[in-house]
Structure formats: C-alpha cells, structure tokens
Design a protein around this motif. Structure first.
Motif, PDB file in Angstrom:
ATOM      1  N   ARG A 133     110.857 115.079  32.582  1.00 56.70           N
ATOM      2  CA  ARG A 133     110.102 115.766  31.909  1.00 56.70           C
ATOM      3  C   ARG A 133     108.402 115.404  31.536  1.00 56.70           C
ATOM      4  O   ARG A 133     108.377 114.566  31.256  1.00 56.70           O
ATOM      5  CB  ARG A 133     110.761 116.523  31.499  1.00 56.70           C
TER       6      ARG A 133
ATOM      7  N   SER B  64     106.848 116.874  29.021  1.00 60.69           N
ATOM      8  CA  SER B  64     106.173 116.452  27.337  1.00 60.69           C
ATOM      9  C   SER B  64     106.956 115.044  27.249  1.00 60.69           C
ATOM     10  O   SER B  64     106.408 113.668  26.422  1.00 60.69           O
ATOM     11  CB  SER B  64     107.600 117.825  26.760  1.00 60.69           C
ATOM     12  N   ASP B  65     107.836 114.788  27.999  1.00 61.69           N
ATOM     13  CA  ASP B  65     108.472 113.185  27.412  1.00 61.69           C
ATOM     14  C   ASP B  65     107.580 112.324  28.119  1.00 61.69           C
ATOM     15  O   ASP B  65     107.384 110.579  27.960  1.00 61.69           O
ATOM     16  CB  ASP B  65     109.646 112.684  28.464  1.00 61.69           C
TER      17      ASP B  65
ATOM     18  N   ARG C 261     106.545 122.432  29.102  1.00 58.93           N
ATOM     19  CA  ARG C 261     106.605 121.002  29.433  1.00 58.93           C
ATOM     20  C   ARG C 261     107.640 120.518  28.668  1.00 58.93           C
ATOM     21  O   ARG C 261     107.972 119.569  29.717  1.00 58.93           O
ATOM     22  CB  ARG C 261     105.277 120.459  28.794  1.00 58.93           C
ATOM     23  N   ASN C 262     108.544 121.496  28.451  1.00 58.19           N
ATOM     24  CA  ASN C 262     109.884 121.100  28.080  1.00 58.19           C
ATOM     25  C   ASN C 262     110.735 121.093  29.157  1.00 58.19           C
ATOM     26  O   ASN C 262     111.725 120.556  29.577  1.00 58.19           O
ATOM     27  CB  ASN C 262     110.397 121.531  26.940  1.00 58.19           C
TER      28      ASN C 262
END
Ligand SMILES: Cc1cc2nc3c(=O)[nH]c(=O)nc-3n(C[C@H](O)[C@H](O)[C@H](O)COP(=O)(O)OP(=O)(O)OC[C@H]3O[C@@H](n4cnc5c(N)ncnc54)[C@H](O)[C@@H]3O)c2cc1C
Ligand code: SF4
Ligand code: FES
Ligand code: FES
Lengths: 325, 195
Positions: free
Chosen positions: A71, A73-74, A101-102
C-alpha cells in the motif's frame, strides 16, 4: 456500473491463468472502481489480487525491492524508504489522501489512468477511451493538461507522483504472465500518445505487475519531491519535480531530475541534469539549469503558465536540497 | 437489537423517518443492483461475510455493490455518509481491519472476512469515543454531514500519530472535506485528543 463476474484467484499462478483481454486485476480499487462506476472501464471479469503475496519492502544486494501489492501508506512510512530514498516517501506522502493511500497499491498507482475530464466523461469524445473519436481537450478545457510529449491526438498528463520519483531513480517494473517474467525500465514502460493514445504502456492485458526495483544510489539520501497544485493537499500536480543531488564540497557531482504534471508520461529532465553536473551549488547554477526544463514544450490555450511554473519548481527543489550558497 | 435501531428508536414508539427510509432502501437494494444500474445476473452474486462493529454478517451481494451501499442499504447503518461517491470527499470513511479507508471505492466483495468499524461502532457502549467527545466539546461541526467521516478519520489519525502540529493535523485530515468550513474546530478537536 456494468455487470461483471468477481473472481478471487487463490494463487499468483491461478491469477495469471485466469487473466485475459476481458479482465482487470482489482488491487486497491481507487482508480478501477471509480472508472467502472463512470463506465469508462467495463471489464467483464474482475480478478481480486488483494490477498495475493505481492508484498515486501526489502534491499537485495543494494537494490530496493517493493512488492506491487504494497500500500502507498506502508511504503511512504517504511524506514528503509524514508532513509535511503526520501524522494519516494515524499512523492507518496504528497499523493491523494491518507484514506486513499491506505487502499491504493504501488502497482495500481503506476497503472492509474489520466484525470483528463473528457476521458472520465463518456458523453464526450476522447481518443484514449474511444480510439479515433477525437480529442476535445486540444481546443477545450486544457489548463491541467500536458505541455511535453503531447500529440494532436492527446495531451493528457500522467497523474502519478510516484512514477516521477521512480523515473528519476531509473527504477524498473517486473511483469509476470503465463509465458514467464520480464523486467522493463519504468522510463521505457510508458508510451507517448502519438497517434495511439489508448496504448499507454508496455503491458499485455494478462500481465501482472509483481514488483518495482530501484537500483542502488547512495546519494539519493539527498533527494526530495516538490509538488505545486491548486490547493495544498489532496490534489493532483500542476507541476512537480523529483530531485536527487550528489553534492561534494559545494559542487554538484551528479543530479537526477524528473518532472510531473507537465507531460504525457513521467518526464526525465536530462538537459537540466547535464547543466547541473560539475557546477557549484548556487542560485545562478540552478537558474541556468532550470532554463532547460521546458525545452520543446507545446503549451495549449489554457496552460501557457506551465513552462515558467515548471522552471520555478525546478529552482525551488534545487534551493531546498542544495541550499542557496 | 442492533446499534442503529437503538439510535433510531422513535420518541413516540412509532416508525422513524430514518427507519422508514432505510427500510425502503433495503427493499430496493435486494431487488436490483446498485442504484441506477441494471440487475446483475443472479449467478454472479457473491457470498460475503463481514464483521461489522463486532457482529458477524453474512450477505449475498451483487459484486458491484460497494461497502458504503452495503452498510447503508443492506445493514441499515446510515451513519456512514455518501458525499461524492468518487473518493473525493471522505464522508464515507470507515475502518477496515483498523485502517481508515473510503467505503465508496471499496467493493464489498473485496473485503469479505474483514473487520469493519463504522461511526455506529466507535463508542464504547454509552461512552463516546474520545474523538467523538472532543468534536462535541470543540464544536467540531456545523451541518454534521461530513462529521462521521471526519471522526472516523480523526480516530485513525490519533492512532497513526501524525498529530505533531496543527499543520500536520491539517495535512493528515485533508482527505475529509467540510463544506461548512468547520476546519479550525476540527483541528482543535484532534489536537485536544492527541494532547
Ligand atoms: C481523490 C483522489 C485523489 C488522488 N490523488 C492522487 C495524487 O495526488 N497523486 C497520485 O499519484 N495519485 C493520486 N490518486 C490516484 C491513486 O493514487 C490511484 O488511484 C491508486 O494509486 C491506484 O492504485 P489501486 O491499488 O487502487 O489500483 P486499482 O484501482 O485497483 O487499479 C488500477 C489499475 O491498475 C491495474 N492493476 C493494479 N494492480 C495491478 C498489478 N499488480 N498488475 C497489473 N495490473 C494492476 C488494475 O487492473 C487497474 O486497471 C488519487 C485518487 C483519488 C481517488
Ligand atoms: S487529452 Fe487525451 S484523454 Fe483527454 S480528451 Fe484528449 S485524447 Fe482523451
Ligand atoms: S463518498 Fe466516498 S469519498 Fe466521497
Ligand atoms: S459540518 Fe457541514 S460539511 Fe462539515
């Protein structure tokens, strides 16, 4: 939304076996579900790849390896990325919103479709959506459109921020299909629109993106992403610049520069890089180099501000990273 | 009795407007596909299990149905709002496996087996979640339409930890649009919880 069959392949092999001309892989869905609602994309089968093992962020013999299913965000928050390639982390952090983003993946991000309003509206012609129907943007609403790499048939920008950072870093994408695997430099992966704007990249419908790799570049620890937009967050770029600098005793030994928001694909600014190499890190150098940024630009009726905005974005990124001296 | 029914119980013991509307939507939702589309061939329906606010739900769904429409029309959980239905406003924010996501761009079938938390499930029994309490205390809303999404987003943000400054709070709340412009008080509410 048109009816479709929802399939959940249990393995990568099964996903590749089932993939074909009438399928789309469903990752985060933030582009695909949106465009299916608008009936811009009308696959008859969806292959949900959300649970497949397309994960992992690691370094292999100095090369950064990011699974296509990671993802946004990660990746943006990953230590290794933040420390070694801040330009990647920043490009992701300045993209979309925390919720998007998640959900959204690296593979989906690189394969997202243009935000051109005509492309998204099935009531209007558009060569990209409906080949040969015409391009209303050329003489219509084109303020956000491209000035570089355009043709008379399409001037849509490539919307991904991440792709701009990755092209500056000379990253590659890894593709898998029933016939095997291959690797393509991201810079070669995206096509110019030319006479065929609907052919966007070097990927056949059945090919799955499995990973992105970024070759070692120790000095990319000094890198940044500058994005200029109509509002300060949750918006696509009008112009953006990905920059990495190899600085030594006040001299620029090497530079990587790419631009977004201005071109039909992520745009490496090689002439700017050359003009920076071997020069002192100071404002005069930056301005001379930035003068090359919009070389060959063909502004449309409403985006005549973009060449100058791009030059200034380049200077701003250089000042932020190299200092004013 | 589930959470919404409790929340919606009519003052005079009669039928509530919200209950009536939700009931109509459920009927329509069962007969056809998502709003304004042709019905899917029955053989394409998918079995979906979700744990919504701690309760297991098993549903048979048209694969086109989003998590947002499932929550609102099939499960009667109308706290989650539909603003744009295009990923551009954040009104539909819920938590899936603890992460904030947009339910309008999530196909319900793609989150089968996952844990979903909506605004109805945030309070601990009768006690409001600290973010809910802070929105009340700081006047973090005007019309209230964006508020469930704002609160779900803020509750996740407090856990994520990007609350170091007002600037950072604004940046990490930018996925939630407020047409009333209650932003200063929303930032104050987040700051109050983050400490
Ligand atoms: C409101 C909004 C604002 C946004 N702002 C920005 C922004 O500022 N900057 C930015 O860069 N992006 C922005 N985006 C775009 C967003 O980043 C993309 O939608 C997202 O990255 C797509 O990823 P996904 O996993 O959701 O892809 P999906 O929607 O699931 O897929 C997109 C396409 O890629 C294909 N695909 C996905 N994964 C693979 C794979 N592994 N192999 C082969 N094909 C695959 C799918 O079949 C589909 O065709 C925004 C989106 C929204 C909705
Ligand atoms: S610019 Fe490209 S995407 Fe936009 S209308 Fe023209 S052909 Fe379509
Ligand atoms: S309703 Fe989902 S983002 Fe607007
Ligand atoms: S309080 Fe009205 S939209 Fe936010």
């Amino acid at each position: 939304m048109r009816p479709f069959a929802f399939e959940t392949p249990a393995s990568l092999d099964e996903a590749l076996r089932r993939a074909g001309d009438d399928t789309q892989f469903l990752a985060g869905g933030t582009t695909l579900v949106d465009l299916m609602k608008l009936e811009v994309m009308t696959p008859s089968r969806l292959l949900d790849i959300g649970r497949l093992p397309l994960r992992g962020i690691r370094v292999h013999g100095h090369t950064l390896h990011i699974g296509a299913g990671e993802r946004m965000s990660d990746v943006a928050g990953h230590d290794l990325v933040v420390r070694s390639f801040p330009v990647i982390a920043e490009a992701l952090r300045l993209s979309a919103s925390p919720q998007v983003r998640n959900m959204a993946t690296i593979g989906g991000n690189l394969l997202q479709r243009t935000r051109c309003g005509y492309f998204r509206d099935t009531a209007t012609p558009c060569n990209k959506r409906d080949p040969g129907s015409g391009c209303p943007a050329i003489h219509g609403e084109n303020r956000t459109h491209a000035i570089l790499g355009t043709s008379d048939d399409c001037a849509a920008t490539h919307p991904s921020d991440l792709a701009v950072a990755l092209v500056a870093l000379d990253a590659s994408v890894h593709l898998a299909s029933r016939d095997g695997t291959r690797r393509v430099r991201l810079a070669d992966f995206y096509h110019l629109p030319g006479r065929t704007p609907h052919v966007e990249h070097d990927r056949s419908p059945g090919e799955l993106m499995t990973a992105v790799t970024v070759p070692a570049l120790p000095w990319a620890r000094r890198s940044t992403y500058v994005k200029v937009r109509d509002r300060s967050s949750y918006e696509f770029a009008l112009t953006s610049v990905a920059l990495a600098l190899d600085l030594h005793g006040g001299t620029i030994r090497a530079a990587r520069v790419a631009a977004g928001g201005v071109a039909t694909r992520p745009w490496r600014l090689s002439a700017v890089e050359r003009a920076l190499t071997g020069r002192p890190a100071r404002l005069e150098t930056y301005e001379v180099a930035a003068a090359h940024a919009a070389e060959g630009a063909r502004p449309l009726t409403h985006n005549g501000f973009k060449p100058e905005l791009l030059r200034r974005t380049v200077v701003r990124a250089l000042v932020e990273l190299g200092g004013r001296a | 009795m589930d959470e919404t029914r409790q929340a919606d119980q009519a003052v005079g013991g009669g039928v509530t407007r919200r209950g009536l509307l939700a009931g109509t939507a459920v009927a329509a939702g069962a007969a056809a596909g998502p709003a304004g589309t042709t019905a899917a061939p029955a053989d394409r329906a998918v079995d979906v299990t979700l744990t919504v606010n701690g309760r297991a739900k098993s549903l048979r769904l048209d694969p086109r149905v989003t998590l947002l429409d499932t929550l609102r029309d099939r499960l009667g959980l109308t706290g989650t709002k539909k603003g744009c239905d295009r990923g551009q406003c954040g009104a539909c924010t819920v938590h899936v496996d603890g992460r904030r996501v947009l339910s309008c761009l999530t196909l319900a079938a793609s989150v089968s087996g996952r844990r979903v938390t909506t605004i109805e499930g945030l309070a601990d029994g009768g006690r409001l979640h600290p973010v809910q309490q802070a929105f009340v205390d700081c006047d973090g809303f005007q019309c209230g339409f964006c508020t469930p999404g704002q609160i779900m987003s803020a509750a996740a943000l407090v856990t994520e930890g990007h609350t170091g400054s007002d600037h950072e709070i604004r940046e990490y709340m930018s996925g939630n649009i407020c047409r009333c412009g209650a932003y200063p008080n929303i930032v104050a509410a987040v700051r109050a919880v983050a400490g």
